[in-house]
Design an enzyme around this catalytic site. Structure first.
Site, short mmCIF file in Angstrom:
data_model
loop_
_atom_site.label_atom_id
_atom_site.label_comp_id
_atom_site.label_asym_id
_atom_site.label_seq_id
_atom_site.Cartn_x
_atom_site.Cartn_y
_atom_site.Cartn_z
N CYS A 1 -1.86 4.87 -5.40
CA CYS A 1 -2.68 4.05 -4.52
C CYS A 1 -2.80 2.71 -5.22
O CYS A 1 -3.08 2.67 -6.42
CB CYS A 1 -4.06 4.68 -4.30
SG CYS A 1 -5.23 3.59 -3.46
N THR B 1 0.85 -1.18 0.00
CA THR B 1 0.00 0.00 0.00
C THR B 1 0.89 1.22 0.00
O THR B 1 1.93 1.23 0.66
CB THR B 1 -0.93 0.03 1.23
OG1 THR B 1 -1.39 1.37 1.46
CG2 THR B 1 -0.21 -0.42 2.49
#
Length: 235
Positions: free
Chosen positions: A196, A83
């Site tokens: 992202c 992430t």
């Protein structure tokens, strides 16, 4: 082949992409029945998301550091935090283990420098777009970073949490992202970082003429190159 430790679940939608990419890239590199050696620790994203809303990064760092220690104990040779946003606590996590942490922003900066990009747009969660922890890694390599305006940042962030992290992809959201991407290029961006790990589930290179840098792809490729650095094809 070294074993890749993948710290995932943030969200699991993109973690499955990591798993696929790591195995596909090892297969292409080595051929035959080869696949990646992976140890996966998947957190409960609800706990992380609640702490993000509270701004309790110390608690999140503690959770991820403990997870990283479990990966190392299970035999991982390197660490991926799957992430972008949670790289805000990357230094704290790295300090908790002896194995190297492969930083997603550093891998992205390598790709941008390799392509001669000096100005790039950045999409991601509000935390990634507005705070310095990610942007400064690119800027340290001589890359100017532009982010959407406040209204666009809110749209990008909302779609990530309300849709992409839940496996929801809509044409309206794709159109909204493409509009933001076009705006960033009008402001001088030579390409756009999909900062992202879920954005690549919605927006694909075929959707736009703008060069897209999907950080999930880039991060996985970095890990495979590291894991295979001492391996000869076919062994």
């Amino acid at each position: 082949m070294k074993t890749i430790g993948l710290l995932g679940g943030m969200s699991w939608e993109s973690t499955q992409t990591y798993y696929r990419l790591l195995n596909q890239q090892v297969g292409r590199a080595l051929g035959g029945f080869h696949s990646a050696k992976i140890v996966l620790y998947s957190v409960d994203f609800a706990e992380i998301e609640a702490l993000q809303r509270k701004g309790d990064w110390q608690a999140m760092g503690t959770i991820l550091a403990g997870a990283a220690q479990r990966l190392e104990a299970a035999g991982a040779d390197c660490l991926l935090i799957g992430t972008n946003t949670m790289h805000k606590v990357a230094d704290e996590v790295a300090q908790a283990v002896s194995m190297p942490l492969l930083h997603i922003a550093e891998a992205t900066a390598d790709a941008l420098v390799r392509d001669g990009v000096t100005c790039v747009g950045l999409l991601g969660t509000r935390f990634t777009m507005e705070q310095a922890f990610y942007r400064e890694r690119l800027e340290a390599r001589g890359i100017e970073v532009v982010v959407p305006d406040a209204n666009q940042r809110e749209t990008v962030h909302r779609i990530i949490f309300e849709e992409l992290c839940k496996g929801i992809n809509t044409a309206d959201s794709k159109a909204a992202y493409l509009e933001v991407i076009d705006t960033l290029t009008e402001r001088g961006a030579q390409g756009v970082v999909l900062g992202c790990t879920e954005i690549g589930l919605l927006v694909k290179p075929a959707d736009t003429a703008v060069a897209l840098y999907d950080t999930t792809d880039i991060h996985a490729a970095q890990a495979v190159a590291w894991a295979l650095q001492d391996v000869e094809a076919g062994t």
